[in-house]
Design a protein around this motif. Structure first.
Motif, PDB file in Angstrom:
ATOM      1  N   GLY A  18      -5.501   6.124   6.346  1.00 26.51           N
ATOM      2  CA  GLY A  18      -4.876   7.390   5.980  1.00 26.51           C
ATOM      3  C   GLY A  18      -5.608   8.545   6.601  1.00 26.51           C
ATOM      4  N   LYS A  19      -5.239   9.730   6.176  1.00 21.84           N
ATOM      5  CA  LYS A  19      -5.892  10.950   6.652  1.00 21.84           C
ATOM      6  C   LYS A  19      -6.553  11.631   5.472  1.00 21.84           C
ATOM      7  N   LEU A  20      -7.782  12.045   5.669  1.00 20.02           N
ATOM      8  CA  LEU A  20      -8.519  12.793   4.662  1.00 20.02           C
ATOM      9  C   LEU A  20      -9.037  14.049   5.333  1.00 20.02           C
ATOM     10  N   GLY A  63      -2.224  13.158   1.867  1.00 23.02           N
ATOM     11  CA  GLY A  63      -1.301  12.799   2.932  1.00 23.02           C
ATOM     12  C   GLY A  63      -0.830  11.370   2.735  1.00 23.02           C
ATOM     13  N   THR A  64      -0.604  10.670   3.827  1.00 19.77           N
ATOM     14  CA  THR A  64      -0.106   9.300   3.763  1.00 19.77           C
ATOM     15  C   THR A  64      -1.276   8.326   3.686  1.00 19.77           C
ATOM     16  N   THR A  65      -1.191   7.420   2.742  1.00 16.20           N
ATOM     17  CA  THR A  65      -2.195   6.369   2.587  1.00 16.20           C
ATOM     18  C   THR A  65      -1.489   5.021   2.691  1.00 16.20           C
ATOM     19  N   ILE A  66      -2.002   4.140   3.524  1.00 19.40           N
ATOM     20  CA  ILE A  66      -1.436   2.814   3.698  1.00 19.40           C
ATOM     21  C   ILE A  66      -2.472   1.789   3.270  1.00 19.40           C
ATOM     22  N   THR A  67      -2.038   0.870   2.412  1.00 18.90           N
ATOM     23  CA  THR A  67      -2.915  -0.210   1.966  1.00 18.90           C
ATOM     24  C   THR A  67      -2.273  -1.529   2.374  1.00 18.90           C
ATOM     25  N   THR A  68      -3.051  -2.373   3.025  1.00 14.96           N
ATOM     26  CA  THR A  68      -2.587  -3.695   3.415  1.00 14.96           C
ATOM     27  C   THR A  68      -3.498  -4.733   2.770  1.00 14.96           C
TER      28      THR A  68
END
Length: 130
Positions: A42-44, A120-125
């Protein structure tokens, strides 16, 4: 007498409403899966960020037939509700939609994308294995 017998037969055939339908996808998912790894991207503060956690032997996700997910992750035990949306290849866990990226007899990859106002957008896999 025939009516009573018919009611008895129908009552004994009634499914438990909490049971997840035993389709092919459900049969593959309903298992105790070992956490192989978890990757958050993601973006921080405008910067790309990737955090990877390699699972331990104590980390697992146990999808049970009653629609309960028992998870042990980093020593924290959690019980959640889940629903399999087979046609869409999705699993809803406590209301959060997860996409099934891959599922075989030994590998299970779940993908979760969230839009968080402050981050913002956070993606967890999640990479799981048997």
């Amino acid at each position: 007498i025939m009516a009573s017998a018919t009611l008895l037969i129908l009552a004994s055939c009634k499914k438990d409403s909490d049971e997840v339908p035993p389709d092919a996808l459900g049969e593959k998912i309903q298992w105790r899966w070992q956490h192989d790894s978890k990757v958050n991207t993601g973006k921080l503060s405008g910067e790309d960020r990737i955090v990877k956690y390699d699972g331990t032997t104590a980390d697992y996700m146990d999808f049970q037939r009653d629609g309960k997910l028992h998870t042990n992750f980093r020593g924290k035990n959690v019980v959640s509700d889940y629903t399999i949306l087979g046609a869409e290849k999705k699993i809803t866990i406590d209301g959060d939609n997860n996409i099934i990226r891959e599922i075989t007899d030994n590998t299970f990859v779940l993908y979760d994308k969230d839009n968080i106002a402050t981050l913002g957008t956070t993606i967890t896999t999640y990479h799981l294995k048997r």
